[in-house]
Scaffold this motif. Structure first.
Motif, PDB file in Angstrom:
ATOM      1  N   ILE A  65       0.877  -1.164   0.000  1.00  0.00           N
ATOM      2  CA  ILE A  65       0.000   0.000   0.000  1.00  0.00           C
ATOM      3  C   ILE A  65       0.920   1.220   0.000  1.00  0.00           C
ATOM      4  N   THR A  66       0.770   2.080  -1.002  1.00  0.00           N
ATOM      5  CA  THR A  66       1.582   3.294  -1.060  1.00  0.00           C
ATOM      6  C   THR A  66       0.788   4.465  -0.483  1.00  0.00           C
ATOM      7  N   SER A  74       1.784   8.845  -4.221  1.00  0.00           N
ATOM      8  CA  SER A  74       1.518   7.424  -3.983  1.00  0.00           C
ATOM      9  C   SER A  74       0.872   6.793  -5.208  1.00  0.00           C
ATOM     10  N   GLY A  75       0.097   7.558  -5.956  1.00  0.00           N
ATOM     11  CA  GLY A  75      -0.479   7.067  -7.208  1.00  0.00           C
ATOM     12  C   GLY A  75       0.595   6.790  -8.246  1.00  0.00           C
ATOM     13  N   LYS A  78       2.381   3.666  -7.140  1.00  0.00           N
ATOM     14  CA  LYS A  78       1.534   2.500  -7.426  1.00  0.00           C
ATOM     15  C   LYS A  78       1.684   2.100  -8.886  1.00  0.00           C
ATOM     16  N   SER A  79       1.646   3.048  -9.788  1.00  0.00           N
ATOM     17  CA  SER A  79       1.770   2.750 -11.221  1.00  0.00           C
ATOM     18  C   SER A  79       3.104   2.096 -11.537  1.00  0.00           C
ATOM     19  N   ALA A  82       3.041  -1.496  -9.952  1.00  0.00           N
ATOM     20  CA  ALA A  82       2.088  -2.362 -10.645  1.00  0.00           C
ATOM     21  C   ALA A  82       2.628  -2.768 -12.021  1.00  0.00           C
ATOM     22  N   VAL A  88      -0.336  -3.952  -5.670  1.00  0.00           N
ATOM     23  CA  VAL A  88      -0.134  -2.662  -5.010  1.00  0.00           C
ATOM     24  C   VAL A  88      -1.416  -1.846  -5.039  1.00  0.00           C
ATOM     25  N   TYR A  89      -1.617  -1.088  -3.962  1.00  0.00           N
ATOM     26  CA  TYR A  89      -2.802  -0.260  -3.798  1.00  0.00           C
ATOM     27  C   TYR A  89      -2.367   1.152  -3.431  1.00  0.00           C
ATOM     28  N   ASN A  90      -3.070   2.145  -3.953  1.00  0.00           N
ATOM     29  CA  ASN A  90      -2.806   3.523  -3.583  1.00  0.00           C
ATOM     30  C   ASN A  90      -3.656   3.847  -2.365  1.00  0.00           C
TER      31      ASN A  90
END
Length: 104
Positions: A65-66, A74-75, A78-79, A82, A88-90
């Motif tokens: 989890i970012t 964090s997005g 995540k990218s 992923a 992975v989750y934002n």
């Protein structure tokens, strides 16, 4: 059509369930931001260092989890993760996620 709508409006993530499966929280803010407050047990890995740490994170083979200050960095993290095949989750803003985790 339904799959299109699911992409637009994904189901909310149960972050407590992700953590129960051994998930880790990666805080991608700078070290000075992190020292000003963070989720207990989270790891500080600033966004500009994520790419070089991908092999290490992949070997952990655990959900990630970012988090950051607002959800933007964090997005991006995540990218990047992923794209390397990780789960992975934002989590968005760190303090918002902290509140969600405390409501378990």
């Amino acid at each position: 059509m339904l799959s299109f709508l699911k992409k637009l409006f994904p189901a909310p993530v149960d972050y407590n369930a992700v953590m129960a499966r051994g998930g880790i929280i990666i805080d991608v803010r700078t070290s000075s931001e992190f020292s000003g407050g963070h989720i207990k047990g989270s790891r500080n890995l600033p966004l500009d260092q994520i790419k070089k740490e991908i092999p290490v994170l992949k070997k952990m083979n655990t959900p990630i989890i970012t988090v950051c200050r607002s959800g933007n960095r964090s997005g991006m993290a995540k990218s990047l993760l992923a794209a390397s095949g990780m789960e992975v989750y934002n989590g968005g803003a760190w303090n918002s996620l902290a509140n969600k985790l405390n409501k378990s």
